[in-house]
Design a protein around this motif. Structure first.
Motif, PDB file in Angstrom:
ATOM      1  N   GLY A  26       0.778  -1.349  -0.018  1.00  0.00           N
ATOM      2  CA  GLY A  26      -0.052   0.063   0.026  1.00  0.00           C
ATOM      3  C   GLY A  26       0.754   1.185   0.069  1.00  0.00           C
ATOM      4  O   GLY A  26       0.250   2.396  -0.236  1.00  0.00           O
ATOM      5  N   PHE A  27       1.977   1.047   0.134  1.00  0.00           N
ATOM      6  CA  PHE A  27       3.124   2.248   0.113  1.00  0.00           C
ATOM      7  C   PHE A  27       4.393   1.736  -0.103  1.00  0.00           C
ATOM      8  O   PHE A  27       4.678   0.626   0.018  1.00  0.00           O
ATOM      9  N   THR A  28       5.120   2.659  -0.580  1.00  0.00           N
ATOM     10  CA  THR A  28       6.639   2.300  -0.824  1.00  0.00           C
ATOM     11  C   THR A  28       7.584   2.822   0.209  1.00  0.00           C
ATOM     12  O   THR A  28       7.481   3.779   0.832  1.00  0.00           O
ATOM     13  N   LEU A  29       8.519   1.936   0.690  1.00  0.00           N
ATOM     14  CA  LEU A  29       9.303   2.276   1.634  1.00  0.00           C
ATOM     15  C   LEU A  29      10.429   3.167   1.413  1.00  0.00           C
ATOM     16  O   LEU A  29      11.328   3.690   2.432  1.00  0.00           O
ATOM     17  N   ASP A  30      10.667   3.524   0.229  1.00  0.00           N
ATOM     18  CA  ASP A  30      12.043   4.434  -0.115  1.00  0.00           C
ATOM     19  C   ASP A  30      11.662   5.913   0.649  1.00  0.00           C
ATOM     20  O   ASP A  30      12.948   6.460   0.374  1.00  0.00           O
ATOM     21  N   SER A  31      10.707   6.234   0.857  1.00  0.00           N
ATOM     22  CA  SER A  31      10.449   7.215   1.849  1.00  0.00           C
ATOM     23  C   SER A  31      10.584   7.462   3.058  1.00  0.00           C
ATOM     24  O   SER A  31      10.227   8.463   4.050  1.00  0.00           O
ATOM     25  N   ASN A  74      15.071  -1.508  -1.483  1.00  0.00           N
ATOM     26  CA  ASN A  74      13.904  -0.670  -1.929  1.00  0.00           C
ATOM     27  C   ASN A  74      13.308  -1.221  -3.058  1.00  0.00           C
ATOM     28  O   ASN A  74      12.107  -1.214  -3.452  1.00  0.00           O
ATOM     29  N   ALA A  75      13.988  -2.141  -3.810  1.00  0.00           N
ATOM     30  CA  ALA A  75      13.425  -2.708  -5.234  1.00  0.00           C
ATOM     31  C   ALA A  75      12.240  -3.700  -4.671  1.00  0.00           C
ATOM     32  O   ALA A  75      11.269  -3.929  -5.381  1.00  0.00           O
ATOM     33  N   LYS A  76      12.519  -4.239  -3.658  1.00  0.00           N
ATOM     34  CA  LYS A  76      11.711  -5.151  -3.241  1.00  0.00           C
ATOM     35  C   LYS A  76      10.545  -4.688  -2.033  1.00  0.00           C
ATOM     36  O   LYS A  76       9.912  -5.539  -1.653  1.00  0.00           O
TER      37      LYS A  76
END
Length: 127
Positions: A26-31, A74-76
């Motif tokens: 539901g969201f990306t961890l890169d931030s 982050n790609a995963k």
């Protein structure tokens, strides 16, 4: 729905290793900075370590330094906690948590600083 899911827990003998995963949906961890915490029965939740969005790391607990290593892919959309040389006193429920923001300033050993939490995964170290 924003969600963190831990996996990789289990039972292991003293001296063994486990790798915990923290996957986001539901969201990306890169931030986000991702912190790892644990809570043993009858004890307060304690911060272990944190990794910033750029990969900088900080440890909060001296007793796991040199044994536990946090990393991220982050790609995963996943963060890991590699735990080596496990001891019976490492037995606890382990949690990952996400803190919005970039840089190590988004990391903290205080659970109140985090925005999202996983449900936890049990780690049991015994012979």
């Amino acid at each position: 729905q924003l969600q963190l899911v831990e996996s990789g827990g289990g039972s292991v003998q003293p001296g063994g290793s486990l790798r915990l995963s923290c996957a986001a949906s539901g969201f990306t961890l890169d931030s986000y900075a991702i912190g790892w915490f644990r809570q043993a029965p009858g004890k307060e939740r304690e911060g272990l370590s944190c990794i910033s969005s750029s990969g900088a790391k900080i440890n909060f607990l001296d007793t796991v330094k040199g044994r536990f290593t946090v990393s991220r892919d982050n790609a995963k959309n996943t963060v890991y906690l590699q735990m080596n040389s496990l001891k019976p006193e490492d037995t606890a429920v382990y949690y990952c948590a996400a803190s919005r923001g970039r840089g190590l300033l988004s990391c903290s050993g205080y659970s109140s600083r985090y925005d999202y939490w996983g449900q936890g995964t049990q780690v049991t170290v015994s012979s």
